[in-house]
Every structure is written in structure tokens, then in C-alpha cells.
Write a protein that holds these residues in place. Structure first.
Motif, PDB file in Angstrom:
ATOM      1  N   THR A 177       0.989  -1.195  -0.068  1.00 48.92           N
ATOM      2  CA  THR A 177      -0.054   0.131  -0.194  1.00 48.92           C
ATOM      3  C   THR A 177       0.851   1.102   0.056  1.00 48.92           C
ATOM      4  OG1 THR A 177       0.002  -0.034   2.478  1.00 48.92           O
ATOM      5  CG2 THR A 177      -1.603  -1.173   1.237  1.00 48.92           C
ATOM      6  N   GLU A 178       0.214   2.367  -0.514  1.00 47.49           N
ATOM      7  CA  GLU A 178       1.111   3.695  -0.415  1.00 47.49           C
ATOM      8  C   GLU A 178       0.149   4.563   0.393  1.00 47.49           C
ATOM      9  OE1 GLU A 178       1.975   5.200  -4.352  1.00 47.49           O
ATOM     10  OE2 GLU A 178       3.401   3.438  -4.647  1.00 47.49           O
ATOM     11  N   LEU A 179       1.072   5.461   1.042  1.00 48.93           N
ATOM     12  CA  LEU A 179       0.523   6.580   2.075  1.00 48.93           C
ATOM     13  C   LEU A 179      -0.063   7.575   1.191  1.00 48.93           C
ATOM     14  CD1 LEU A 179       3.263   6.458   4.649  1.00 48.93           C
ATOM     15  CD2 LEU A 179       1.084   5.399   4.903  1.00 48.93           C
ATOM     16  N   PRO A 180      -1.055   8.415   1.636  1.00 45.35           N
ATOM     17  CA  PRO A 180      -1.460   9.311   0.789  1.00 45.35           C
ATOM     18  C   PRO A 180      -0.689  10.573   0.584  1.00 45.35           C
ATOM     19  CG  PRO A 180      -2.550   9.391   2.868  1.00 45.35           C
ATOM     20  CD  PRO A 180      -1.734   8.184   2.914  1.00 45.35           C
ATOM     21  N   LYS A 181      -0.696  11.144  -0.450  1.00 47.03           N
ATOM     22  CA  LYS A 181       0.248  12.465  -0.659  1.00 47.03           C
ATOM     23  C   LYS A 181       0.002  13.579   0.066  1.00 47.03           C
ATOM     24  CE  LYS A 181       1.683  10.806  -5.432  1.00 47.03           C
ATOM     25  NZ  LYS A 181       1.768  11.111  -6.713  1.00 47.03           N
ATOM     26  N   GLU A 182       1.166  14.334   0.449  1.00 48.46           N
ATOM     27  CA  GLU A 182       0.762  15.969   0.814  1.00 48.46           C
ATOM     28  C   GLU A 182       1.979  16.670   0.739  1.00 48.46           C
ATOM     29  OE1 GLU A 182      -0.593  17.881   4.972  1.00 48.46           O
ATOM     30  OE2 GLU A 182      -0.656  15.787   4.684  1.00 48.46           O
ATOM     31  N   ARG A 183       1.959  17.726   0.378  1.00 44.84           N
ATOM     32  CA  ARG A 183       2.993  18.611  -0.158  1.00 44.84           C
ATOM     33  C   ARG A 183       3.156  19.744   1.062  1.00 44.84           C
ATOM     34  NH1 ARG A 183       3.045  20.846  -6.050  1.00 44.84           N
ATOM     35  NH2 ARG A 183       5.018  21.684  -5.087  1.00 44.84           N
ATOM     36  N   PRO A 184       4.412  19.709   1.926  1.00 46.52           N
ATOM     37  CA  PRO A 184       4.765  20.707   2.612  1.00 46.52           C
ATOM     38  C   PRO A 184       5.036  22.026   1.852  1.00 46.52           C
ATOM     39  CG  PRO A 184       6.475  19.324   2.379  1.00 46.52           C
ATOM     40  CD  PRO A 184       5.319  18.758   1.779  1.00 46.52           C
ATOM     41  N   ILE A 185       5.097  23.208   2.675  1.00 43.38           N
ATOM     42  CA  ILE A 185       5.791  24.633   1.900  1.00 43.38           C
ATOM     43  C   ILE A 185       7.139  24.563   1.862  1.00 43.38           C
ATOM     44  CG2 ILE A 185       5.748  27.050   2.226  1.00 43.38           C
ATOM     45  CD1 ILE A 185       3.088  26.736   3.635  1.00 43.38           C
ATOM     46  N   ILE A 186       7.674  24.565   0.452  1.00 42.42           N
ATOM     47  CA  ILE A 186       9.126  24.706   0.454  1.00 42.42           C
ATOM     48  C   ILE A 186       9.714  26.042   0.144  1.00 42.42           C
ATOM     49  CG2 ILE A 186      11.022  23.783  -0.928  1.00 42.42           C
ATOM     50  CD1 ILE A 186       9.905  21.667   0.659  1.00 42.42           C
ATOM     51  N   GLY A 187      10.791  26.485   0.683  1.00 43.56           N
ATOM     52  CA  GLY A 187      11.229  27.964   0.431  1.00 43.56           C
ATOM     53  C   GLY A 187      10.439  28.980   1.117  1.00 43.56           C
TER      54      GLY A 187
END
Length: 443
Positions: free
Chosen positions: A433-443
Motif C-alpha cells: 500500500t502507499e500512503l496518501p500524498k501531501e505537500r509541505p511548503i518549500i522555500g
């Protein structure tokens, strides 16, 4: 039912072979016939010298020309040859094996998109051996002839030519003169062969192999070959201009030299800074901005699957193209007309971060144990990690703990990229299984 044979992992095989050679080399250097000191020497100087030779680094805590007997110098030369050939061979086999997705006992494939076969493991090893010996032979003949014209005897000229030919091609930087190569700062007949051998050794066997086959057909060159050649040429030109200009008026380095010798010395130092470690001027007398720029050159190093150190030109260029594509808003990273595999993105970032962590930690440790400045310590640390061998002159003055840190750095710098590449290239288990994607703030 037949028993399953256990095949050692490449990284483990490399490490065991390396440690065995290091043990033998250290013991041989501790023997009384190896040194002019009566009764032999202690463990640390022998271990440090054996490590530096086997890792083809060139950092020394005792003078090679006066401290070691001819027997000891032969041991050092043998360790340099073993270190250069062994690392070049294992790295080449790894590169061919990974790109072809074949076992090391199978027929290896070239690092081309077509995966054309080049034979078995013995063919690759013999190819590396022939290439290295041929280049060393040419440089040996050129250097020997020059040493004869400089007034050295025939036997001494042969030994000087052989030692420095092997040391230069293997990017080791060991020299049989107390001032390294400073007495030949304006000698084109010494400087040019040493530079040529250093550059060729730093390109790597896969590049040399392809150039020998497809020199007239650049369209057949792999991405690896193109990146190494382009990066090497660009760094050579830029670093030569930078070092020559920065030291042009320095009265302790290039300042007193005629114009032609300034150009030779600046170019020579630029070539050696990438990984070899010979010096024709006093490195410790260079300006701080020059030394800081040389830190970057040593950190980058040369081409993969060669005798060079550092994180490698290909790693740096891959990161550059990733950043450039991100800036331009591209979803795919294209390099010289080819799309870069996404797995390479992670590999390049991993190598960079691990290298930075090693250099940062080691610098902090030595600063805590010594009284030297950050600039001097950082230069020494990067030189050891990049297996370069240049020094501002503080190596012998460091305490035993700091010298042990440098020993560890040389080993990590020489074996680290290969073992990390092995781990990254080995496919792991797929998660169910794969975990759900999420995007942190970069820069």
C-alpha cells in the motif's frame, strides 16, 4: 535438493577487500625495512600513510621522500596502484551491472541506451587494467626522459618516472620530492604529462572506453559520457581562470613568476585541485578566497568509475538540471536531449546530503580538537573526503584524534560513493500500500 549459494553483496565485497589491503599495507609500513627510523614506526603514521595511499589521496604526516626507504616507497606505490585499479574496477562493474540489470557473473552491458554487451566480468577488468597501464606507460616514458635531461641518473629517473606516472593517473598526489612539485613550477615537460594523466584518470573507464570506440561519433555517446566531458572541460577552464587570476599578484605563489609560468602553475593547480593533490606552489600561502573556491572544486571531484574523488561531476550536473527544470516549471528533467530517470533525482540528492553531513560533522569534530582556523580545517576535511591530498600544512600538526577523523574521511570518500550507489541501485521491496500524498511548503 541443491543448496543455495550465498553471493556476497558488491558493497560488502569492496569493503572486505579494502580493509584487507589496508591491514597488509599498514603492517608492511610498520616493518623496520620500510622506514629510515630505527626499529620501525608506530601504528598511526603507518595507518595514515597506508590509508592515504590506498584511497589515492596523498595527505601525509611524514615526508614520503626522506622518511620511507625504497622498500617503503614501493609499498606505497603498490597501495596506490591497488587502490586506483580496485576502485576503478568495482565502480565500472557496478555501473555496467546496474544499467544492464544483470548479475556480476553475467555478461555485462555498456551504459548505453541500447545496452550493447561488452563481455563478462573478466573482459571489463582486463579493459580497465590495459587502459590504466597504457596511460601510465606513456606518462612514465615522458617523465623519465625529462628527469634524465634534468641530470638525474638513469636508475633514479626510471624510478621517479614510474612513481609519479602511477601517482598521477591514480590521482594520488604522492611525490618523491620534499616540496612535492614546487621545484618544477615552470617546467612544462613535467607539468603537462602529470596534468594529462590526472585528467584521464579522473574521466573514468566508461568514458575512456566509449571514446576509444566512438570518438568520431559523438551522437553515440551516452548521457554519462557527455556529462563528464562537458563538466570536466567547463570546470577545467573556469577553475584555471579563477585560481590564476586570484593568485596572479600573490608574492608567495604566482606573483614572482613570468607570465607563461603563471599560466602553467595556475592551470596545474586547477587540474590537481579536482582530485589529484600535487602542488607546484605553496598551498598554505594562497589567499583565503582561493582556498574557499578550491574547497568547492575538491568537493565536486571528477567523473564516476574513475580514480577521482568527490561527489562527482555527474551528480552536480544532474542537480543543476533538476533545479533548472524546476525554475522553468518543467515536469520532466531533460539533459542533453534525453529525459532523466526520476530515480536519479533521489540518488543525486542523497549523495549530496550525505556528503554534506560527513564534511560538516568532521569539520566540527576537528575544530573542537584543534586550534586551527575554520578555513584551514575545512580545506583539510574536504581534501580528505574528496581524496585530493592538498593541504595548507596542518596535517602533521593535528593531534591523533583529528588524524583518525581524516583517516575515516578518506575511507568514506573513497568507498562511500560506491557503496551508496550500490544501495541505491538495488531495488527494495515494493509496499503493498502507499500512503496518501501531501505537500509541505518549500522555500
Amino acid at each position: 535438493m541443491a543448496k543455495r549459494t550465498s553471493v556476497p553483496r558488491p558493497a560488502r565485497t569492496i569493503l572486505i577487500g579494502f580493509l584487507l589491503a589496508l591491514l597488509i599495507g599498514t603492517v608492511l609500513l610498520m616493518l623496520p625495512p620500510s622506514t629510515v627510523q630505527e626499529g620501525g614506526i608506530d601504528l598511526l603514521p603507518a595507518l595514515f600513510t597506508a590509508t592515504s595511499a590506498l584511497c589515492v589521496t596523498g595527505l601525509i604526516i611524514v615526508d614520503t621522500s626522506s622518511y620511507w626507504t625504497p622498500f617503503g616507497q614501493v609499498v606505497i606505490l603498490a597501495l596506490i596502484q591497488i587502490g586506483g585499479f580496485g576502485v576503478m574496477s568495482f565502480a565500472t562493474i557496478l555501473g555496467y551491472g546496474v544499467t544492464g540489470r544483470l548479475s556480476l557473473g553475467s555478461r555485462l552491458t555498456t551504459a548505453t541506451e541500447a545496452h550493447r554487451p561488452v563481455g563478462n566480468i573478466h573482459t571489463v577488468l582486463l579493459g580497465v587494467l590495459r587502459t590504466g597501464f597504457l596511460i601510465e606507460l606513456v606518462v612514465f616514458l615522458a617523465l623519465t626522459a625529462r628527469f634524465v635531461t634534468l641530470g638525474h641518473g638513469a636508475g633514479q629517473s626510471l624510478w621517479l618516472g614510474l612513481f609519479h606516472a602511477v601517482s598521477s593517473f591514480n590521482n594520488a598526489g604522492f611525490a618523491l620530492f620534499p616540496d612535492n612539485m614546487m621545484q618544477f613550477v615552470g617546467d612544462w615537460f613535467i607539468g603537462v604529462p602529470l596534468m594529462a594523466a590526472t585528467v584521464l584518470g579522473g574521466l573514468g573507464f566508461p568514458v575512456l572506453h566509449q571514446l576509444a570506440k566512438d570518438f568520431r561519433w559523438p551522437r553515440k555517446w551516452t548521457m554519462n559520457t557527455r556529462l563528464v566531458l562537458f563538466g570536466s572541460a567547463a570546470l577545467l577552464v573556469l577553475s584555471s581562470i579563477f585560481i590564476t587570476a586570484a593568485e596572479w599578484t600573490n608574492p608567495e605563489t604566482l606573483g614572482p613568476l613570468p607570465v607563461d609560468e603563471k599560466i602553467l602553475a595556475g592551470t596545474f593547480q586547477a587540474v590537481q585541485t579536482r582530485t589529484a593533490g600535487f602542488n607546484s606552489v605553496d598551498t598554505g600561502a594562497m589567499h583565503d578566497p582561493t582556498l574557499f573556491g578550491m574547497d568547492l572544486l575538491m568537493f565536486i571531484g571528477g567523473g564516476p568509475a574513475g580514480t577521482a574523488g568527490g561527489i562527482k561531476i555527474t551528480t552536480v550536473l544532474v542537480l543543476f538540471f533538476i533545479a533548472w527544470s524546476e525554475i522553468r516549471g518543467r515536469t520532466a528533467v531533460n539533459v542533453l536531449g534525453k529525459r532523466l530517470s526520476r530515480s536519479v533525482h533521489r540518488q543525486a540528492l542523497t549523495v549530496l546530503l550525505l556528503a554534506f553531513a560527513v564534511v560538516f560533522t568532521s569539520t566540527m569534530l576537528i575544530l573542537a580538537m584543534s586550534h586551527y582556523t575554520l578555513n584551514d580545517v575545512l580545506f583539510e576535511v574536504v581534501s580528505a573526503f574528496g581524496t585530493v591530498g592538498l593541504s595548507t600544512g596542518i596535517t602533521a600538526g593535528l593531534d591523533g584524534g583529528s588524524q583518525l577523523v581524516l583517516i575515516a574521511l578518506m575511507i568514506i570518500g573513497r568507498l562511500g560513493p560506491i557503496t551508496v550507489a550500490t544501495a541505491l541501485a538495488t531495488p527494495g521491496r515494493r509496499r503493498a500500500t502507499e500512503l496518501p500524498k501531501e505537500r509541505p511548503i518549500i522555500g
